[in-house]
Design a protein around this motif. Structure first.
Motif, PDB file in Angstrom:
ATOM      1  N   ARG A  19      42.524 -71.583  76.316  1.00  0.00           N
ATOM      2  CA  ARG A  19      41.900 -72.884  76.469  1.00  0.00           C
ATOM      3  C   ARG A  19      42.710 -73.699  77.464  1.00  0.00           C
ATOM      4  O   ARG A  19      43.880 -73.993  77.235  1.00  0.00           O
ATOM      5  N   LEU A  20      42.075 -74.044  78.565  1.00  0.00           N
ATOM      6  CA  LEU A  20      42.719 -74.862  79.584  1.00  0.00           C
ATOM      7  C   LEU A  20      42.409 -76.335  79.336  1.00  0.00           C
ATOM      8  O   LEU A  20      41.312 -76.684  78.895  1.00  0.00           O
ATOM      9  N   SER A  21      43.383 -77.170  79.645  1.00  0.00           N
ATOM     10  CA  SER A  21      43.200 -78.614  79.553  1.00  0.00           C
ATOM     11  C   SER A  21      43.616 -79.249  80.869  1.00  0.00           C
ATOM     12  O   SER A  21      44.489 -78.739  81.569  1.00  0.00           O
ATOM     13  N   CYS A  22      43.010 -80.362  81.172  1.00  0.00           N
ATOM     14  CA  CYS A  22      43.354 -81.092  82.389  1.00  0.00           C
ATOM     15  C   CYS A  22      43.243 -82.581  82.105  1.00  0.00           C
ATOM     16  O   CYS A  22      42.170 -83.059  81.731  1.00  0.00           O
ATOM     17  N   VAL A  23      44.342 -83.272  82.267  1.00  0.00           N
ATOM     18  CA  VAL A  23      44.375 -84.711  82.010  1.00  0.00           C
ATOM     19  C   VAL A  23      44.480 -85.453  83.335  1.00  0.00           C
ATOM     20  O   VAL A  23      45.334 -85.130  84.168  1.00  0.00           O
ATOM     21  N   ALA A  24      43.614 -86.441  83.500  1.00  0.00           N
ATOM     22  CA  ALA A  24      43.628 -87.262  84.715  1.00  0.00           C
ATOM     23  C   ALA A  24      44.261 -88.607  84.386  1.00  0.00           C
ATOM     24  O   ALA A  24      43.676 -89.406  83.656  1.00  0.00           O
ATOM     25  N   SER A  25      45.430 -88.837  84.943  1.00  0.00           N
ATOM     26  CA  SER A  25      46.080 -90.127  84.743  1.00  0.00           C
ATOM     27  C   SER A  25      45.838 -91.028  85.951  1.00  0.00           C
ATOM     28  O   SER A  25      45.704 -90.537  87.073  1.00  0.00           O
ATOM     29  N   GLY A  26      45.749 -92.317  85.706  1.00  0.00           N
ATOM     30  CA  GLY A  26      45.531 -93.257  86.803  1.00  0.00           C
ATOM     31  C   GLY A  26      44.117 -93.247  87.336  1.00  0.00           C
ATOM     32  O   GLY A  26      43.849 -93.830  88.392  1.00  0.00           O
ATOM     33  N   TYR A  27      43.190 -92.642  86.617  1.00  0.00           N
ATOM     34  CA  TYR A  27      41.796 -92.534  87.084  1.00  0.00           C
ATOM     35  C   TYR A  27      41.080 -93.844  86.777  1.00  0.00           C
ATOM     36  O   TYR A  27      41.016 -94.266  85.635  1.00  0.00           O
ATOM     37  N   THR A  28      40.496 -94.460  87.801  1.00  0.00           N
ATOM     38  CA  THR A  28      39.908 -95.777  87.600  1.00  0.00           C
ATOM     39  C   THR A  28      38.411 -95.834  87.866  1.00  0.00           C
ATOM     40  O   THR A  28      37.772 -96.854  87.592  1.00  0.00           O
ATOM     41  N   TYR A  29      37.815 -94.775  88.407  1.00  0.00           N
ATOM     42  CA  TYR A  29      36.370 -94.798  88.608  1.00  0.00           C
ATOM     43  C   TYR A  29      35.674 -94.913  87.255  1.00  0.00           C
ATOM     44  O   TYR A  29      36.134 -94.381  86.260  1.00  0.00           O
ATOM     45  N   SER A  30      34.539 -95.577  87.237  1.00  0.00           N
ATOM     46  CA  SER A  30      33.805 -95.741  85.982  1.00  0.00           C
ATOM     47  C   SER A  30      33.170 -94.446  85.522  1.00  0.00           C
ATOM     48  O   SER A  30      32.963 -94.224  84.332  1.00  0.00           O
ATOM     49  N   THR A  31      32.835 -93.559  86.451  1.00  0.00           N
ATOM     50  CA  THR A  31      32.236 -92.265  86.119  1.00  0.00           C
ATOM     51  C   THR A  31      33.284 -91.168  86.280  1.00  0.00           C
ATOM     52  O   THR A  31      33.931 -91.076  87.313  1.00  0.00           O
ATOM     53  N   PHE A  32      33.415 -90.341  85.242  1.00  0.00           N
ATOM     54  CA  PHE A  32      34.397 -89.265  85.254  1.00  0.00           C
ATOM     55  C   PHE A  32      33.657 -87.936  85.331  1.00  0.00           C
ATOM     56  O   PHE A  32      33.219 -87.395  84.318  1.00  0.00           O
ATOM     57  N   CYS A  33      33.500 -87.453  86.548  1.00  0.00           N
ATOM     58  CA  CYS A  33      32.918 -86.134  86.758  1.00  0.00           C
ATOM     59  C   CYS A  33      34.073 -85.151  86.933  1.00  0.00           C
ATOM     60  O   CYS A  33      35.050 -85.461  87.616  1.00  0.00           O
ATOM     61  N   ALA A  34      33.964 -83.984  86.329  1.00  0.00           N
ATOM     62  CA  ALA A  34      35.079 -83.035  86.398  1.00  0.00           C
ATOM     63  C   ALA A  34      34.571 -81.603  86.330  1.00  0.00           C
ATOM     64  O   ALA A  34      33.513 -81.327  85.755  1.00  0.00           O
ATOM     65  N   GLY A  35      35.351 -80.718  86.906  1.00  0.00           N
ATOM     66  CA  GLY A  35      34.988 -79.318  86.908  1.00  0.00           C
ATOM     67  C   GLY A  35      36.208 -78.430  87.040  1.00  0.00           C
ATOM     68  O   GLY A  35      37.324 -78.920  87.244  1.00  0.00           O
ATOM     69  N   TRP A  36      35.967 -77.145  86.906  1.00  0.00           N
ATOM     70  CA  TRP A  36      37.023 -76.146  87.045  1.00  0.00           C
ATOM     71  C   TRP A  36      36.675 -75.181  88.177  1.00  0.00           C
ATOM     72  O   TRP A  36      35.515 -74.761  88.314  1.00  0.00           O
ATOM     73  N   PHE A  37      37.700 -74.820  88.929  1.00  0.00           N
ATOM     74  CA  PHE A  37      37.590 -73.860  90.005  1.00  0.00           C
ATOM     75  C   PHE A  37      38.677 -72.812  89.821  1.00  0.00           C
ATOM     76  O   PHE A  37      39.626 -73.030  89.062  1.00  0.00           O
ATOM     77  N   ARG A  38      38.533 -71.709  90.523  1.00  0.00           N
ATOM     78  CA  ARG A  38      39.582 -70.696  90.463  1.00  0.00           C
ATOM     79  C   ARG A  38      39.694 -69.993  91.807  1.00  0.00           C
ATOM     80  O   ARG A  38      38.736 -69.959  92.588  1.00  0.00           O
ATOM     81  N   GLN A  39      40.880 -69.457  92.038  1.00  0.00           N
ATOM     82  CA  GLN A  39      41.117 -68.706  93.262  1.00  0.00           C
ATOM     83  C   GLN A  39      42.013 -67.520  92.948  1.00  0.00           C
ATOM     84  O   GLN A  39      43.147 -67.691  92.487  1.00  0.00           O
TER      85      GLN A  39
END
Length: 119
Positions: A19-39
């Motif tokens: 299970r991967l987690s990702c925390v966005a600190s300092g994010y100020t936009y009203s809409t939080f769109c997020a996704g995962w990518f891999r390489q």
């Protein structure tokens, strides 16, 4: 300054889960769109999953992970998760989370977390 920090990567055997987690600190936009990518080494970066921006549950998945991976998002915590089940060796890659005000514009990227699946 926005910072995305991923965690939860590691090494597992085929068939295992992470299970991967990702925390966005300092994010100020009203809409939080997020996704995962891999390489993977020697390959181009590819999209894995995108969470529905409005929280309606209409997430999008690459065909290679559909039915095995589940993306979820906690807008209040500005956190996005990726539950990965039935992992395969071909899932081995560096996984990156991305976030922004729309799915067409992921302005912010994390540093990545390594996932290694052995057969």
């Amino acid at each position: 300054q926005v910072q995305l920090v991923e965690s939860g990567g590691g090494s597992v055997q085929a068939g295992g889960s992470l299970r991967l987690s990702c925390v966005a600190s300092g994010y100020t936009y009203s809409t939080f769109c997020a996704g995962w990518f891999r390489q993977a080494p020697g390959k181009a970066r590819e999209g894995v999953a995108a969470a529905d921006c409005e929280g309606r549950g209409s997430h999008a998945y690459d065909s290679s992970v559909k039915g095995r991976f589940t993306i979820s998002k906690d807008n209040a915590k500005k956190t996005v998760y990726l539950q990965m089940n039935s992992l395969k060796p071909e899932d081995t890659a560096m996984y990156y989370c991305a976030a922004g005000p729309s799915p067409q514009y992921y302005e912010f990227w994390g540093q990545g977390t390594q996932v290694t699946v052995s057969s």
